[in-house]
Design a protein around this motif. Sequence first.
Motif, PDB file in Angstrom:
ATOM      1  N   LEU A 110       0.829  -1.204   0.000  1.00  0.00           N
ATOM      2  CA  LEU A 110       0.000   0.000   0.000  1.00  0.00           C
ATOM      3  C   LEU A 110       0.863   1.253   0.000  1.00  0.00           C
ATOM      4  N   LEU A 111       0.395   2.278  -0.690  1.00  0.00           N
ATOM      5  CA  LEU A 111       1.072   3.570  -0.664  1.00  0.00           C
ATOM      6  C   LEU A 111       0.790   4.268   0.663  1.00  0.00           C
ATOM      7  N   PRO A 112       1.778   4.917   1.231  1.00  0.00           N
ATOM      8  CA  PRO A 112       1.524   5.637   2.490  1.00  0.00           C
ATOM      9  C   PRO A 112       0.638   6.864   2.248  1.00  0.00           C
ATOM     10  N   ARG A 113      -0.258   7.102   3.184  1.00  0.00           N
ATOM     11  CA  ARG A 113      -1.128   8.262   3.100  1.00  0.00           C
ATOM     12  C   ARG A 113      -0.433   9.478   3.704  1.00  0.00           C
ATOM     13  N   LEU A 114      -0.844  10.635   3.198  1.00  0.00           N
ATOM     14  CA  LEU A 114      -0.312  11.883   3.735  1.00  0.00           C
ATOM     15  C   LEU A 114      -0.753  12.040   5.189  1.00  0.00           C
ATOM     16  N   TYR A 115       0.164  12.475   6.034  1.00  0.00           N
ATOM     17  CA  TYR A 115      -0.057  12.774   7.453  1.00  0.00           C
ATOM     18  C   TYR A 115      -0.200  11.525   8.318  1.00  0.00           C
ATOM     19  N   GLU A 116      -0.046  10.323   7.751  1.00  0.00           N
ATOM     20  CA  GLU A 116      -0.111   9.126   8.582  1.00  0.00           C
ATOM     21  C   GLU A 116       1.239   8.877   9.251  1.00  0.00           C
ATOM     22  N   PRO A 117       1.257   8.241  10.414  1.00  0.00           N
ATOM     23  CA  PRO A 117       2.540   7.955  11.092  1.00  0.00           C
ATOM     24  C   PRO A 117       3.432   7.058  10.232  1.00  0.00           C
ATOM     25  N   PHE A 118       4.745   7.247  10.384  1.00  0.00           N
ATOM     26  CA  PHE A 118       5.713   6.454   9.626  1.00  0.00           C
ATOM     27  C   PHE A 118       6.027   5.166  10.386  1.00  0.00           C
ATOM     28  N   ASP A 119       6.175   4.114   9.620  1.00  0.00           N
ATOM     29  CA  ASP A 119       6.529   2.820  10.203  1.00  0.00           C
ATOM     30  C   ASP A 119       8.047   2.661  10.227  1.00  0.00           C
ATOM     31  N   PRO A 120       8.589   1.992  11.225  1.00  0.00           N
ATOM     32  CA  PRO A 120      10.040   1.770  11.268  1.00  0.00           C
ATOM     33  C   PRO A 120      10.498   0.845  10.135  1.00  0.00           C
ATOM     34  N   LEU A 121      11.796   0.962   9.780  1.00  0.00           N
ATOM     35  CA  LEU A 121      12.352   0.209   8.658  1.00  0.00           C
ATOM     36  C   LEU A 121      13.158  -0.995   9.103  1.00  0.00           C
ATOM     37  N   ASN A 122      13.176  -1.305  10.365  1.00  0.00           N
ATOM     38  CA  ASN A 122      14.018  -2.403  10.861  1.00  0.00           C
ATOM     39  C   ASN A 122      13.642  -3.730  10.214  1.00  0.00           C
TER      40      ASN A 122
END
Length: 996
Positions: A708-720
């Motif tokens: 899924l594409l990230p939505r504007l203003y949504e929290p970012f998920d960690p990349l670990n």
Amino acid sequence: MSRPSEPSIRGQRWRTERRRAAPTDGEKEGGAGGQREGGRRRRTGRKRAAPADREKEGGADGRGERGRRRRTERRRAAPTDGEKEGGAGGQREGGRRRRTGRKRAAPADREKEGGADGRGERGRRRRTERRRAAPTDGEKEGGAGGQREGGRRRRTGRKRAAPADREKEGGADGQRERGRADGQREGGRHRRCRGKATDGAEEAAPEMHRSSMDRKRKRKERGGDSAADDASPSSPAFDRHLFPILLAAARTTRQSSNSCAAARLLRRVLSRSPRVLSPLPDSLTALLPLLLSSSCSSVAAVSCEVLGAAALRSMEAAEVLASDRGIANGLARALRSRSQRVTEAACNSILDLSASSVGREHLAGSPVLPRILYLFSQVETISGFVHSRNTKCPEIPTEGNKILCLIINTMVLLVNSCKIGNLQNLPQELVKNVLSLLYKIWKKTQLLKSSTDCDKWMNQLQSKEYDISEAIFRLSIDIPSPACLEPDVIRRSIFGRTVSDFENFVLAYWEKLPNLYRRKQNTQNDNHVFTALHSAFNLGASPDAIIESLIKGLVSCPAIASDELDINSFLNEVHGSLGDSVKYRQDIRVMRTPEPSDQTSRVCVMEEHFFNDGTVFMDEDAFIEKCRHAFKNGYSIALRGMEFRSEKVAAIASALADLFGQPSVGANIYFSPARSQGLARHYDDHCVLVWQLLGCKKWMFWPNPKPLLPRLYEPFDPLNGTLDENRGRAEVLLEGDMMYLPRGYVHEARTDVRESQADAYADFSLHLTLAIEVEPPFEWEGFAHIALHCWTEKQKLEDSQFVETRGKAEASLFAFVLHVAIRSLSDNDPIFRKACMVAAKLRSPSPCMATHFKALRSNQRSTFDEILQKIDQKCNMKEAMKSITVAVKERDDEPFQWMSWLQHLPQQGDADNRIDFCNIFGALEEPVEAFKSNPEQALADSTCFKSRFCRCVVYEDACESFEMLLGMYRTTRNQYMKGMLALHGAHVSRAVENSS
């Protein structure tokens, strides 16, 4: 028997003393002092009579008025009757006085008579009765002393002293108040006459001439105040007496022959005390537009003062006067006067009328605002003030600076009170001139505020810095920018000269894959967009000079809410902080990413920031030096909101937003030293176009690890642990190259490029990122919500069988349930999160280009059909209904905050049938109860509603509402952008370019 002296009629002081000795002493005292005020003075002395005759004669007293002197001799009776004496009373009527002498009454009558009382009209003259004693007490007689105070006369009677005391008494003395000495004359020439009587001799006193105007003024002083009191505003006396005078004098001032006399009359009437003229009578209010427009500067100034005093009496009076169109026009004409006194009085009157918000709005929407703007642009003291390099204030502000401060205070107040729509009607050339001067004054005040000796200046300038910055912001939001670009220009500069190039990008790369656009070095000069950017940031200079050019003159750009469509609401939120100094993280970041110890720990490396979060940089020069020091130590400088700080960047961002059919495009600049990394590895919630303007930079990027594409203003998920290092791709951007990165793609960039790759380019790098931000309403999910809303409102207007049987309230409930179901579906389906480009501005000047544009629009229609099919097949109405029921029961509206933007779409019908998307519980409680009572029937009806929507919705109707909403978003974003550009001196630089 001795006789007391009587005071003169008009408050003059008698200086003649009469001393009488006992008959045995044979002393003689004679002479009469007479004063004439009407033009000539005469003094006569008479020889003393014999003792026997002296007992028969009581003396003579003369009073003169208007050049006539009359003397009435009163013959005393025989010694047996000499103990009896009658009084004389003077009456003054219409400016003339008459004296009568009466024969002495008998002793019995004298006991009954208390004297005569004379009353003068217009003077309130009072005379106290003088009581005379019995014949045994006849040696005693009361005298009279006259005092004149402020046009009123009072007479007091005093009991005669004993014979011994009478020898010590020198007579009566009349004193005149108001700070003027004896024998002085106002308004011209001053003469003093003093006479001294000698035994058996006469001495003539010099004549004192008084003009007729002085006599009229003195009579008005005695009688005019009481007349004015009688003509109170609440009585018709004002309309009967003063209004005709004002009207005639106001009309006469237009005739040069009589203007001086009429002006004096107007000043005299208008200069009444505030108690007399406040509240203003309706007749005077109706006459004020004529008085304010008077060609006589003193009359216009006094009229402004009267208007201001009346406005200060009450808030209601100020609102009524400010709403009078004639008074507003009169004030505008008063501001045209070349007299500084009139200008000052008019500005003060406007400030007094603006005490309430209603008064400010009325004046701001009147001709007063454009006139005060023009007056401000013509003040000569501005040029010397703004161009002065001295940061110290003079100890005493000059008169020019005082009037300048007053004009600024008035102008800023009206501009900040004016509606945005009214500001659009102002002449653009006038607004541009005002903006250029006002910006310089704003910057000058920022320099002067740090000086400790500028208290007097700052007291004169009552407008605060944020008031001036708000006025600059408001005036600039509707000024067209000359640097605007057409979408086709940006399309050719970035994606290629043919339409097929852009069509290929949209179909193959947009929100799917990265793409690199190489620019040949020998063709860079042909790209005027790149050339304009290269010159905007002084990129040919040293790093220190580049840093100064980036930071110098920056102000903070406060964030505007994503669904904010009213610029006035934004201005209310930031009131008091607009135009503040830059803040760390909000406007600028200075950071570096350290080199990891091994490759596996690179994803866990965090950025190091040179400044603390929220730091405000008040000292600009010190901040620039710190940034230079940080740059030399490996820190990159990231400047946000460049579309609000540079007109050339703003033109590119605006054209790019039109090209993709989105509300706005953001722009950031990154300036990095050699062998450094600024931001750590990350992904963005928006698509990015990276334009390398200086030097070179190595980029590494990885595909989106999530479907899924990230939505504007949504929290970012960690990349670990989510990246596959083997799937990474590296690209080196040289000067002039551009690269597209879809949202969700993880990336990082460094300047440690090998020499073979850098090709002897500069060690440091500067690139511009253009962020194509897709707001929630302009994704395909948002388009589906808009289509549902339009169809539902259309059903309310039509005679639909469904609406007739189920009711409009249930239709609104079913529509709300379907909104929630579509939202749940978009959380799992990627197509709903893609950007909708149905409003993209694609021109078709040729048949060949029209074919390509038609293919793009056909692609958009196909996407909508696919979305409708998924809504019909996959939307779970039962789960949506349950989630709504739980939310209403728990009074938790957090799951529905995302739909607040739907409030901007129009709704039909009564207020009871409308849904408040900011407060949904009020509209949902009753329908939810009905659903709980019969859930099976409600589920069947909602499913039927969904199917009807998918079959009957009209694509073109949805496109029309989509473009309308997009236009509302674009309007607010453009207003914000133009306002912030003005606070960064855009109009000042433009004025300099035009003059050169």
